[in-house]
Design a protein around this motif. Structure first.
Motif, mmCIF file in Angstrom:
data_model
loop_
_atom_site.group_PDB
_atom_site.id
_atom_site.type_symbol
_atom_site.label_atom_id
_atom_site.label_comp_id
_atom_site.label_asym_id
_atom_site.label_seq_id
_atom_site.Cartn_x
_atom_site.Cartn_y
_atom_site.Cartn_z
ATOM 1 N N ALA A 45 0.811 -1.210 0.000
ATOM 2 C CA ALA A 45 0.000 0.000 0.000
ATOM 3 C C ALA A 45 0.847 1.264 0.000
ATOM 4 O O ALA A 45 0.478 2.270 -0.608
ATOM 5 C CB ALA A 45 -0.931 -0.005 1.222
ATOM 6 N N ALA A 46 1.996 1.219 0.665
ATOM 7 C CA ALA A 46 2.868 2.397 0.731
ATOM 8 C C ALA A 46 3.601 2.592 -0.591
ATOM 9 O O ALA A 46 3.606 1.718 -1.461
ATOM 10 C CB ALA A 46 3.862 2.252 1.874
ATOM 11 N N SER A 47 4.246 3.716 -0.714
ATOM 12 C CA SER A 47 4.951 4.025 -1.958
ATOM 13 C C SER A 47 6.262 3.262 -2.090
ATOM 14 O O SER A 47 6.848 3.203 -3.169
ATOM 15 C CB SER A 47 5.232 5.533 -2.044
ATOM 16 O OG SER A 47 6.007 5.964 -0.933
ATOM 17 N N ARG A 227 14.129 -12.736 -10.281
ATOM 18 C CA ARG A 227 13.331 -13.966 -10.259
ATOM 19 C C ARG A 227 11.933 -13.767 -10.850
ATOM 20 O O ARG A 227 11.097 -14.658 -10.778
ATOM 21 C CB ARG A 227 13.221 -14.497 -8.830
ATOM 22 C CG ARG A 227 14.552 -14.960 -8.256
ATOM 23 C CD ARG A 227 14.383 -15.600 -6.886
ATOM 24 N NE ARG A 227 15.662 -16.038 -6.329
ATOM 25 C CZ ARG A 227 16.232 -17.206 -6.597
ATOM 26 N NH1 ARG A 227 15.629 -18.058 -7.417
ATOM 27 N NH2 ARG A 227 17.389 -17.528 -6.053
ATOM 28 N N GLY A 228 11.677 -12.603 -11.416
ATOM 29 C CA GLY A 228 10.416 -12.376 -12.109
ATOM 30 C C GLY A 228 9.271 -11.935 -11.232
ATOM 31 O O GLY A 228 8.108 -11.926 -11.677
ATOM 32 N N VAL A 229 9.537 -11.537 -9.985
ATOM 33 C CA VAL A 229 8.479 -11.091 -9.089
ATOM 34 C C VAL A 229 8.064 -9.667 -9.461
ATOM 35 O O VAL A 229 8.913 -8.779 -9.614
ATOM 36 C CB VAL A 229 8.939 -11.133 -7.616
ATOM 37 C CG1 VAL A 229 7.872 -10.543 -6.697
ATOM 38 C CG2 VAL A 229 9.265 -12.571 -7.211
ATOM 39 N N GLU A 230 6.772 -9.449 -9.615
ATOM 40 C CA GLU A 230 6.252 -8.120 -9.900
ATOM 41 C C GLU A 230 5.900 -7.432 -8.578
ATOM 42 O O GLU A 230 5.171 -7.980 -7.754
ATOM 43 C CB GLU A 230 4.999 -8.208 -10.775
ATOM 44 C CG GLU A 230 4.381 -6.852 -11.108
ATOM 45 C CD GLU A 230 3.079 -6.957 -11.875
ATOM 46 O OE1 GLU A 230 2.581 -5.922 -12.342
ATOM 47 O OE2 GLU A 230 2.543 -8.090 -11.982
ATOM 48 N N ILE A 231 6.429 -6.234 -8.365
ATOM 49 C CA ILE A 231 6.173 -5.469 -7.143
ATOM 50 C C ILE A 231 5.297 -4.277 -7.483
ATOM 51 O O ILE A 231 5.670 -3.436 -8.302
ATOM 52 C CB ILE A 231 7.485 -5.011 -6.485
ATOM 53 C CG1 ILE A 231 8.345 -6.221 -6.104
ATOM 54 C CG2 ILE A 231 7.198 -4.156 -5.255
ATOM 55 C CD1 ILE A 231 9.689 -5.851 -5.506
ATOM 56 N N CYS A 232 4.133 -4.215 -6.853
ATOM 57 C CA CYS A 232 3.175 -3.131 -7.085
ATOM 58 C C CYS A 232 3.076 -2.281 -5.822
ATOM 59 O O CYS A 232 2.400 -2.664 -4.863
ATOM 60 C CB CYS A 232 1.798 -3.692 -7.455
ATOM 61 S SG CYS A 232 1.785 -4.789 -8.886
ATOM 62 N N THR A 233 3.766 -1.157 -5.791
ATOM 63 C CA THR A 233 3.706 -0.267 -4.629
ATOM 64 C C THR A 233 2.621 0.789 -4.846
ATOM 65 O O THR A 233 2.183 1.044 -5.969
ATOM 66 C CB THR A 233 5.060 0.416 -4.400
ATOM 67 O OG1 THR A 233 5.458 1.101 -5.590
ATOM 68 C CG2 THR A 233 6.124 -0.602 -4.028
ATOM 69 N N GLY A 234 2.195 1.388 -3.748
ATOM 70 C CA GLY A 234 1.155 2.404 -3.821
ATOM 71 C C GLY A 234 -0.198 1.846 -4.226
ATOM 72 O O GLY A 234 -1.029 2.567 -4.778
#
Length: 477
Positions: A45-47, A227-234
């Protein structure tokens, strides 16, 4: 079969996982699932990622938002740092411990200093030392869950020692909630620190990564991306629902995305807000987990206060729990030659401190430092900044482990793994890493194994031993 050898070519061998929460727990879960050949998307949830381990700027310096330290005995965390290529850079420093009691500051860093400690009689010291030694050797923590911490400490240390030492420390850490907490709280605290002294040097050797957690998180993000992990911040979560086909919809302001599995690492008292399909029983289990929060001031000073990493406080009226002088551990050169001090106050949900403004906190906290340290002046303060986190540590109430909600929720393919599931340890990064590994081996990967049992042509899942082997071996300093 190693975790990295699990291929995505078979549709059933790889699932798409969503991890909710980008703190150290969520990051470690994402890391280990990706190692096991799974597709992972992480929502924060955070930036920025990091959660309680995040960093920030205080005046002219950047360092951790909350105080963290690594012990020589923190093998799980050190193994993770090895995988991130950082353990070799760690710096280890012998630290000292202080006690502020009856208006005076005492050193409590050695046996001779303990024996000279004026507030306690020799018989009190013998009983206190015996309590600590006995707790360090005890293994049946479940029995301690049925005993109030105050009763247990009074029995073994004596009423005088309890009143002069243990009770002020309990109140500083737990407030009046100590009355509802079990003896496992103090047992876990003693066990961790005693284990650190058993690591070979018989000294308080604490470690840190140069650059702090900002550097650790930078390496973590890079490793996950590899390793292909998608990180969605905010992207705060609005709702998580499962359909009749077993797919799980994760809804944010950016829309909805479907996953095969979802793991929530958010505090129990918050995750119920976006899981409408939780049963009444599991909702009640999550909502009854009671959390302590923390108000933590980062203070940048022109000069040091003392030579203690931590100063425990037993005097009433001091508005913070302890004094953590970080630059007794971290090289001041990393902080522009300045001194960094943390002043934490642990607070229950109804603590009046949540209503204090930053200005009020600064006035109270700096005033207390003036009273504690004769050579300290308000003019020594270069910067002051306050962090507030309401859901930090789940209170270890009586029979705590018997009341915890399960990691596998009643919602198909939805799991809840958070720090409330730490039942025989204190909240620290090493315990969080171990929790992630335990959840993976005992709940998350077995859920895949069960799903695969209907097909005889499926590849074998990696064993628990092959996944956790790197983190169960001692790492040299």
């Amino acid at each position: 079969m190693s975790s990295d050898s699990l291929q995505a070519g078979n549709d059933l061998s790889q699932k798409h996982w969503a991890i909710i929460g980008g703190g150290m727990l969520g990051l470690t879960l994402a890391h280990n699932l990706a190692k096991a050949g799974q597709q992972v998307t992480l929502y924060e949830a955070a930036s920025e990622i990091g959660g309680l381990a995040g960093s920030w700027h205080v005046g002219e310096i950047q360092w951790d938002k909350h105080y963290h330290v690594t012990l020589l005995s923190d093998l799980r965390n050190r193994a993770l740092l090895t995988e991130l290529g950082l353990e070799k850079d760690m710096r280890w420093v012998e630290t000292k411990t202080g006690f502020f009691t009856e208006g005076k500051l005492y050193s409590m860093s050695s046996t001779p200093e303990f024996l000279r400690f004026p507030p306690l009689r020799m018989i009190d010291k013998i009983r206190l030392g015996g309590t600590i030694f006995m707790a360090s050797k005890r293994r049946d923590w479940q029995a301690l869950e049925r005993i109030p911490v105050a009763d247990w400490l009074s029995k073994w240390s004596g009423r005088r020692t309890f009143e002069k030492i243990w009770l002020p420390l309990l109140k500083a850490k737990l407030g009046d909630t100590y009355k509802r907490c079990s003896a496992t709280f103090i047992w876990a605290t003693i066990a961790r620190m005693y284990k650190a002294r058993q690591s070979g040097l018989k000294k308080e050797m604490f470690g840190y990564v140069p650059g702090g957690y900002a550097k650790i998180l930078e390496h973590f993000a890079a490793s996950l991306a590899t390793r292909g992990v998608e990180i969605c911040t905010g992207e705060p979560i609005k709702q998580i629902v499962s359909d009749q086909e077993g797919l799980v919809s994760v809804q944010t302001d950016q829309g909805a995305q479907h996953f095969d599995r979802v793991v929530m690492t958010t505090p129990s008292s918050l995750l119920t807000n976006f899981c409408p399909q939780l049963s009444d029983h599991q909702r009640q289990q999550h909502e009854q987990v009671e959390y302590l929060g923390i108000l933590c001031a980062s203070v940048v000073l022109k000069k040091p206060l003392a030579n203690y990493y931590v100063t425990n406080i037993t005097d009433s009226g001091v508005p913070f729990t302890a004094v953590i002088e970080m630059t007794t551990l971290v090289d001041p050169k990393e902080l522009g030659g300045n001194t960094l001090v943390y002043l934490p106050r642990y607070a229950a949900h109804d603590d009046k401190a949540w209503e204090w403004s930053d200005a009020q906190i600064e006035e109270l906290f700096i005033g207390a430092l003036v009273d504690m340290y004769p050579d300290f002046s308000r003019d020594d303060v270069l910067a002051f900044k306050v962090s507030r986190a309401r859901h930090v540590m789940a209170l270890p109430t009586l029979e705590y482990s018997t009341k915890l909600p399960p990691m596998e929720t009643n919602i198909p393919n939805v799991f809840a793994v958070n720090s409330a599931h730490i039942v025989k340890g204190t909240l620290n990064v090493n315990e969080v890493v171990e929790l992630a590994e335990t959840a993976l081996s005992e709940t998350l990967l077995p859920s895949l194994q069960n799903a695969y049992q209907s097909s005889s042509a499926l590849p074998e899942l990696p064993t628990t031993d092959s996944l956790l082997e790197p983190t169960t071996q001692p790492v040299s300093a």
